[in-house]
Design a protein around this motif. Structure first.
Motif, mmCIF file in Angstrom:
data_model
loop_
_atom_site.group_PDB
_atom_site.id
_atom_site.type_symbol
_atom_site.label_atom_id
_atom_site.label_comp_id
_atom_site.label_asym_id
_atom_site.label_seq_id
_atom_site.Cartn_x
_atom_site.Cartn_y
_atom_site.Cartn_z
ATOM 1 N N ALA A 131 0.832 -1.206 0.000
ATOM 2 C CA ALA A 131 0.000 0.000 0.000
ATOM 3 C C ALA A 131 0.864 1.252 0.000
ATOM 4 N N ASN A 132 1.957 1.214 0.786
ATOM 5 C CA ASN A 132 2.880 2.356 0.808
ATOM 6 C C ASN A 132 3.509 2.576 -0.562
ATOM 7 N N LEU A 133 3.794 1.476 -1.252
ATOM 8 C CA LEU A 133 4.367 1.597 -2.591
ATOM 9 C C LEU A 133 3.363 2.212 -3.559
ATOM 10 N N GLN A 134 2.097 1.848 -3.404
ATOM 11 C CA GLN A 134 1.072 2.448 -4.256
ATOM 12 C C GLN A 134 0.923 3.944 -3.989
ATOM 13 N N VAL A 135 1.014 4.339 -2.687
ATOM 14 C CA VAL A 135 0.963 5.769 -2.347
ATOM 15 C C VAL A 135 2.139 6.508 -2.968
ATOM 16 N N THR A 136 3.313 5.876 -2.903
ATOM 17 C CA THR A 136 4.499 6.490 -3.499
ATOM 18 C C THR A 136 4.345 6.632 -5.008
ATOM 19 N N ASP A 137 3.743 5.638 -5.656
ATOM 20 C CA ASP A 137 3.493 5.734 -7.092
ATOM 21 C C ASP A 137 2.534 6.889 -7.403
ATOM 22 N N SER A 138 1.527 7.061 -6.563
ATOM 23 C CA SER A 138 0.589 8.187 -6.760
ATOM 24 C C SER A 138 1.300 9.520 -6.585
ATOM 25 N N LEU A 139 2.194 9.580 -5.582
ATOM 26 C CA LEU A 139 2.951 10.823 -5.366
ATOM 27 C C LEU A 139 3.858 11.122 -6.552
ATOM 28 N N ILE A 140 4.480 10.105 -7.111
ATOM 29 C CA ILE A 140 5.328 10.302 -8.291
ATOM 30 C C ILE A 140 4.506 10.826 -9.467
ATOM 31 N N ALA A 141 3.324 10.233 -9.643
ATOM 32 C CA ALA A 141 2.454 10.698 -10.723
ATOM 33 C C ALA A 141 2.063 12.161 -10.507
ATOM 34 N N GLN A 142 1.776 12.528 -9.242
ATOM 35 C CA GLN A 142 1.420 13.922 -8.935
ATOM 36 C C GLN A 142 2.591 14.858 -9.206
ATOM 37 N N GLN A 143 3.798 14.456 -8.830
ATOM 38 C CA GLN A 143 4.968 15.297 -9.061
ATOM 39 C C GLN A 143 5.263 15.432 -10.542
ATOM 40 N N LYS A 144 5.031 14.376 -11.312
ATOM 41 C CA LYS A 144 5.221 14.474 -12.760
ATOM 42 C C LYS A 144 4.228 15.463 -13.368
ATOM 43 N N ALA A 145 2.985 15.416 -12.879
ATOM 44 C CA ALA A 145 1.994 16.385 -13.370
ATOM 45 C C ALA A 145 2.388 17.812 -13.002
ATOM 46 N N GLY A 146 2.887 18.000 -11.745
ATOM 47 C CA GLY A 146 3.344 19.330 -11.341
ATOM 48 C C GLY A 146 4.520 19.795 -12.164
ATOM 49 N N LEU A 147 5.416 18.875 -12.515
ATOM 50 C CA LEU A 147 6.561 19.237 -13.338
ATOM 51 C C LEU A 147 6.108 19.638 -14.735
ATOM 52 N N THR A 148 5.132 18.958 -15.253
ATOM 53 C CA THR A 148 4.591 19.318 -16.567
ATOM 54 C C THR A 148 3.972 20.713 -16.525
ATOM 55 N N GLN A 149 3.251 20.988 -15.425
ATOM 56 C CA GLN A 149 2.647 22.319 -15.265
ATOM 57 C C GLN A 149 3.725 23.396 -15.150
ATOM 58 N N ALA A 150 4.803 23.084 -14.410
ATOM 59 C CA ALA A 150 5.895 24.065 -14.268
ATOM 60 C C ALA A 150 6.575 24.309 -15.603
ATOM 61 N N ASP A 151 6.724 23.263 -16.399
ATOM 62 C CA ASP A 151 7.305 23.447 -17.735
ATOM 63 C C ASP A 151 6.422 24.364 -18.585
ATOM 64 N N ALA A 152 5.106 24.182 -18.483
ATOM 65 C CA ALA A 152 4.191 25.045 -19.251
ATOM 66 C C ALA A 152 4.291 26.485 -18.791
ATOM 67 N N ARG A 153 4.357 26.708 -17.471
ATOM 68 C CA ARG A 153 4.496 28.075 -16.947
ATOM 69 C C ARG A 153 5.803 28.695 -17.395
ATOM 70 N N LEU A 154 6.861 27.888 -17.421
ATOM 71 C CA LEU A 154 8.135 28.444 -17.846
ATOM 72 C C LEU A 154 8.091 28.845 -19.317
ATOM 73 N N ARG A 155 7.463 28.026 -20.132
ATOM 74 C CA ARG A 155 7.338 28.390 -21.546
ATOM 75 C C ARG A 155 6.502 29.668 -21.710
ATOM 76 N N SER A 156 5.439 29.776 -20.918
ATOM 77 C CA SER A 156 4.601 30.994 -20.978
ATOM 78 C C SER A 156 5.376 32.222 -20.532
ATOM 79 N N ALA A 157 6.209 32.045 -19.486
ATOM 80 C CA ALA A 157 7.005 33.178 -18.987
ATOM 81 C C ALA A 157 8.041 33.591 -20.018
ATOM 82 N N HIS A 158 8.655 32.603 -20.689
ATOM 83 C CA HIS A 158 9.612 32.949 -21.749
ATOM 84 C C HIS A 158 8.920 33.724 -22.878
#
Length: 390
Positions: A131-158
């Motif tokens: 179960a802890n491993l599944q939570v960690t997988d969910s957290l990784i997925a969330q961080q990947k989504a946040g990283l994608t959002q940050a990449d989009a913001r950076l492109r918009s800022a550029h």
């Protein structure tokens, strides 16, 4: 008158002499007849014996140095403990799987329950870690989504900084040509500064999301390693449960084969340990014969040849068998103190080799028990292997 008497006496003597001569001749003829008959009988017997010897007798190899054997099994426990019950008596027939001895099982029941509890604990630990491993997988997925959002913001800022830079350059030209006021240039410069700061903020947020993703991935690797460790502990607990189950089953000592109980030494309340002989099971129905033949008798012997077996215990009771195998060495080779003939005083002794003979059929004339003495006769006729002669 005396002359007549003398003549009569002479006649009588002559008559008796003739009779005696006739009787003597008759006896001689009878004697010659008996001699001829006896000689004929001896000749016929010699011819018959010679024919028997040539066709049968010379192919028969016999020895009385033969005994019944059986591959009996000594029964010993695999665990230690006190004997709770002995379920067989001396000389009792048993079947394969019958319980012979029961050892007290209280301690082994407790060990089994302990092993079950340890297995349940490790299984729960494995489930929690999964179960802890599944939570960690969910957290990784969330961080990947946040990283994608940050990449989009950076492109918009550029993009915004580029637009602000172009506005600033355009207003600088207009101000030099007095086509725009200095205030508009200052406003464009401020917009460019804000866009540049927004790019730096977006870059910082991107690095932050990337760091969080790396931390989440590392945490997942640690969780995965911990899960493997807990799975290994679960396997160990399962092995301990199997050992405890086997130990509990070993408290019931069972017969491995069909046979008869012998050498029963075990008693109730006796403490036993692994390897201690308790009793023996003798497979009397699988008895065979070991015949020790002289080395001079082995020349024509082959596996599969028929054998006549005469059992001493039953007044020469006849059984049928066949040769199975020959010992790889003489009995002297396997003796506790083998002889060494490399000495100055040498006496040649004919060696004997054990020959294994299987009994083909058992009749109802009584049990054939290991240790019985027998006489074996092997038919070595090259054209009649397997055909025994009485």
């Amino acid at each position: 008158m005396n002359i007549a008497v003398d003549d009569k006496t002479a006649f009588q003597h002559e008559h008796e002499s003739v009779i005696q001569q006739l009787m003597h001749e008759r006896k001689q003829r009878r004697k010659r007849t008996l001699i001829l008959l006896g000689g004929g009988a001896v000749l016929v017997g010699a011819v018959a014996f010679g024919m028997y010897w040539m066709t049968v007798g010379r192919y028969l190899e016999q020895t009385d140095d033969a005994y019944v054997r059986a591959d009996w099994i000594p029964i010993s426990p695999r665990i230690s403990g006190y004997v709770a019950q002995v379920l067989v008596e001396d000389d009792q027939p048993v079947k394969r799987g019958d319980v012979l001895v029961r050892i007290e099982d209280r301690d082994y029941l407790a060990r089994l329950e302990q092993a079950r509890a340890e297995l349940a604990e490790t299984e729960a630990s494995v489930a929690a870690q999964q179960a802890n491993l599944q939570v960690t997988d969910s957290l990784i997925a969330q961080q990947k989504a946040g990283l994608t959002q940050a990449d989009a913001r950076l492109r918009s800022a550029h993009a915004e900084r580029r637009r602000a830079s172009l506005d600033e350059q355009r207003y600088e030209g207009l101000v030099r040509e007095h086509a725009a006021s200095a205030q508009r240039l200052e406003s464009a410069a401020a917009s460019y500064a804000q866009a540049n700061a927004a790019v730096e903020i977006s870059q910082a947020m991107q690095r932050q999301q990337d760091t969080r993703l790396n931390v989440a991935i590392t945490r997942r690797q640690m969780a995965e390693a911990s899960l493997k460790q807990k799975i290994a502990r679960r396997s160990q607990a399962q092995a301990q449960l199997s050992l405890a189950t086997n130990a509990l089953e070993d408290t019931l000592i069972r017969s491995p084969i069909d046979g008869v109980v012998g050498q029963r030494k075990v008693r109730t309340r006796q403490y036993v340990a692994p390897g201690l002989p308790l009793l023996a099971v003798v497979p009397t129905q699988q008895a065979y014969v070991v015949a020790n033949y002289k080395e001079t008798q082995l020349r024509d012997m082959r596996a599969g040849q028929a054998v006549d077996i005469s059992v001493d215990s039953y007044s020469g009771r006849k059984l049928k068998g066949h040769v199975v195998s020959f010992s790889p060495g003489s009995g002297a080779m396997f003796a506790l103190l083998p002889s060494d003939n490399a000495t100055g005083n040498f006496t040649k002794i004919v060696q004997r080799f054990p020959v294994k003979i299987v009994i083909d059929q058992h009749d109802d004339g009584g049990p054939i028990l290991p240790g019985m003495s027998v006489i074996t006769t092997v038919d070595t006729h090259p054209a009649g292997q397997g055909d025994s002669h009485d």
